[in-house]
Write an enzyme that holds these catalytic residues in place. Structure first.
Site, PDB file in Angstrom:
ATOM      1  N   ASN A  10      39.503   6.368  34.490  1.00  0.00           N
ATOM      2  CA  ASN A  10      39.380   8.005  34.303  1.00  0.00           C
ATOM      3  C   ASN A  10      38.273   8.434  34.497  1.00  0.00           C
ATOM      4  O   ASN A  10      37.029   7.604  33.651  1.00  0.00           O
ATOM      5  CB  ASN A  10      39.679   8.211  33.336  1.00  0.00           C
ATOM      6  N   LYS A  12      35.884  10.559  33.771  1.00  0.00           N
ATOM      7  CA  LYS A  12      35.159  11.650  33.297  1.00  0.00           C
ATOM      8  C   LYS A  12      33.922  12.333  34.126  1.00  0.00           C
ATOM      9  O   LYS A  12      34.879  12.970  34.850  1.00  0.00           O
ATOM     10  CB  LYS A  12      34.679  11.096  31.626  1.00  0.00           C
ATOM     11  N   HIS A  93      43.641  14.523  26.819  1.00  0.00           N
ATOM     12  CA  HIS A  93      42.669  13.211  26.580  1.00  0.00           C
ATOM     13  C   HIS A  93      41.984  13.920  25.169  1.00  0.00           C
ATOM     14  O   HIS A  93      41.533  14.933  25.252  1.00  0.00           O
ATOM     15  CB  HIS A  93      41.361  13.196  27.587  1.00  0.00           C
ATOM     16  N   GLU A  95      38.494  13.811  24.444  1.00  0.00           N
ATOM     17  CA  GLU A  95      37.834  13.992  24.342  1.00  0.00           C
ATOM     18  C   GLU A  95      38.144  16.050  25.200  1.00  0.00           C
ATOM     19  O   GLU A  95      37.135  16.500  24.266  1.00  0.00           O
ATOM     20  CB  GLU A  95      36.982  13.670  25.643  1.00  0.00           C
ATOM     21  N   GLU A 164      45.891   6.129  23.483  1.00  0.00           N
ATOM     22  CA  GLU A 164      44.630   5.683  22.599  1.00  0.00           C
ATOM     23  C   GLU A 164      43.782   5.628  21.524  1.00  0.00           C
ATOM     24  O   GLU A 164      43.773   7.049  21.625  1.00  0.00           O
ATOM     25  CB  GLU A 164      43.751   6.325  23.440  1.00  0.00           C
ATOM     26  N   GLY A 170      35.353   3.935  24.231  1.00  0.00           N
ATOM     27  CA  GLY A 170      34.110   4.077  24.894  1.00  0.00           C
ATOM     28  C   GLY A 170      33.041   2.989  23.878  1.00  0.00           C
ATOM     29  O   GLY A 170      31.789   3.424  23.794  1.00  0.00           O
ATOM     30  N   SER A 210      38.291   0.544  25.699  1.00  0.00           N
ATOM     31  CA  SER A 210      37.331  -0.155  26.522  1.00  0.00           C
ATOM     32  C   SER A 210      38.314  -1.568  26.902  1.00  0.00           C
ATOM     33  O   SER A 210      37.670  -2.539  26.075  1.00  0.00           O
ATOM     34  CB  SER A 210      36.947  -0.358  24.707  1.00  0.00           C
TER      35      SER A 210
HETATM   36  C1  PEP Z   1      39.252   6.538  28.355  1.00  0.00           C
HETATM   37  O1  PEP Z   1      38.728   7.747  27.400  1.00  0.00           O
HETATM   38  O2  PEP Z   1      40.380   7.087  28.535  1.00  0.00           O
HETATM   39  C2  PEP Z   1      39.054   5.248  27.914  1.00  0.00           C
HETATM   40  C3  PEP Z   1      39.770   4.656  27.713  1.00  0.00           C
HETATM   41  O3  PEP Z   1      37.523   4.939  28.164  1.00  0.00           O
HETATM   42  P1  PEP Z   1      36.677   4.033  27.555  1.00  0.00           P
HETATM   43  O4  PEP Z   1      37.836   2.999  28.456  1.00  0.00           O
HETATM   44  O5  PEP Z   1      35.161   3.963  28.040  1.00  0.00           O
HETATM   45  O6  PEP Z   1      37.242   3.177  26.771  1.00  0.00           O
END
Ligand code: PEP
Length: 253
Positions: A10, A12, A93, A95, A164, A170, A210
Site C-alpha cells: 500500500n 499510500k 483502511h 487512515e 491492521e 507505521g 509494520s
Molecule cells: C498500512 O497502512 O496498511 C500498513 C500496514 O502500514 P505499515 O506497514 O507502514 O505499518
C-alpha cells in the site's frame, strides 16, 4: 483449499513517476516467486502507469467512491479505477476512517460498488490501542466486519480481509503472534458463520502493521495469516521483495 500467500504493498500518498522503476523491479522479481501472489496499490495517479509495467503483479487502488458517477468533485468511482487497470481496491483502511470519518456502513457501500464493477476487495479492520488495552479489541473488530462485510454467496475469489491494529501501523510496533493468531481465528470464525466454511476457506486474512523483511517470516507462519498488507516497507523494491521471499520460504517450510 491451498491458496497462495498474498503480499500487497500500500503506497499510500507516496509516489510519482520516479517510482515506476520500483514497480518494475518488484514485478520482474515477483516472477521468480510464483508461490506468492504479489500486488501493489499505488496512488490513483500511478495506477495506469504501474498497470502498464506489470507483467506479473496485481495492481489496485486504495479507495473508491460508493457511487457510479455524478457530481462528486475530486472523487473516483470503482469503474474508473477498473478502467485504469486496477483489479482490486483496498477499502476501510484506518487512515480513511480517521482522516475522512468513514463509517462501517460507508465502507460496506463502497465494497458493494467495487464488487459490481468487477473488482476484488481488501477490507481493512483494526482497533486502537485504547480499545485493545480495554480488552475490547476482538468485539470491536468483529463489529466492524459484521457491518462492512458484503452480502454474497461465495466470497472466496473476491474478498480478502486485512487485520491492521491501528497502533501497529507505521509505528515499528507489531502485535504478538499470539494476539495475531487469536484475532485471525476470531475473524475466520465470523467468516465461517457468515458465508459457510467452504466459501470462507478461500478468503485470505492478511496481517498489516509494520511488517518488514525481519519480522515477516514469523508473522507469515502464524496460524490463519494468509499474507501481509505492507505500507512503509513496500516503498522500496528491496524491502518489499524481502517480505515476498519470506512468504515464499514460509510456503516451503
Ligand atoms: C498500512 O497502512 O496498511 C500498513 C500496514 O502500514 P505499515 O506497514 O507502514 O505499518
Amino acid at each position: 483449499m491451498a491458496i497462495r500467500p498474498y503480499i500487497v504493498g500500500n503506497w499510500k500518498m507516496n509516489g510519482t513517476r520516479a517510482m515506476l522503476s520500483e514497480a518494475r523491479a518488484i514485478d520482474r522479481a515477483a516472477q521468480r516467486y510464483m508461490k506468492v501472489e504479489v500486488a501493489v496499490a499505488p496512488p490513483y495517479t500511478l495506477i495506469h502507469a504501474v498497470h502498464r509495467e506489470a507483467e506479473q503483479i496485481g495492481v489496485g487502488a486504495q479507495d473508491c467512491h460508493p457511487g457510479n458517477e455524478g457530481a462528486h468533485t475530486g472523487d473516483i468511482c470503482a469503474s474508473m479505477i477498473a478502467d485504469a487497470g486496477a483489479k482490486f481496491v483496498i477499502l476501510g483502511h484506518s487512515e480513511r476512517r480517521q482522516d475522512h470519518g468513514e463509517t462501517n456502513k460507508l465502507v460496506n457501500a463502497k465494497i458493494e460498488s467495487a464488487l459490481d464493477a468487477g473488482l476484488r476487495v481488501i477490507l481493512c479492520c483494526g482497533e486502537t490501542l485504547e480499545t485493545r488495552d480495554a480488552g475490547d479489541a476482538e468485539d470491536f473488530v468483529l463489529r466492524q466486519l459484521k457491518v462492512a462485510l458484503p452480502a454474497f454467496a461465495d466470497p472466496s475469489e473476491r474478498l480478502t480481509i486485512a487485520y491492521e491494529p491501528i497502533w501497529a501501523i507505521g509505528t515499528g510496533r507489531t502485535a504478538t503472534v499470539e494476539d495475531i493468531a487469536a484475532m485471525h481465528g476470531a475473524i475466520r470464525k465470523l467468516l465461517d458463520e457468515t458465508y459457510g466454511e467452504e466459501a470462507s476457506s478461500g478468503v485470505r486474512i492478511l496481517y498489516g502493521g509494520s511488517v518488514k523483511p525481519e519480522n515477516a517470516r514469523e508473522i507469515l507462519s502464524t496460524p490463519e495469516v494468509g499474507g501481509a498488507l505492507v505500507g512503509g516497507a513496500s516503498l522500496s523494491a528491496e524491502s518489499f521483495l524481502g517480505i515476498v521471499v519470506a512468504a515464499s520460504e514460509s510456503e516451503d517450510a
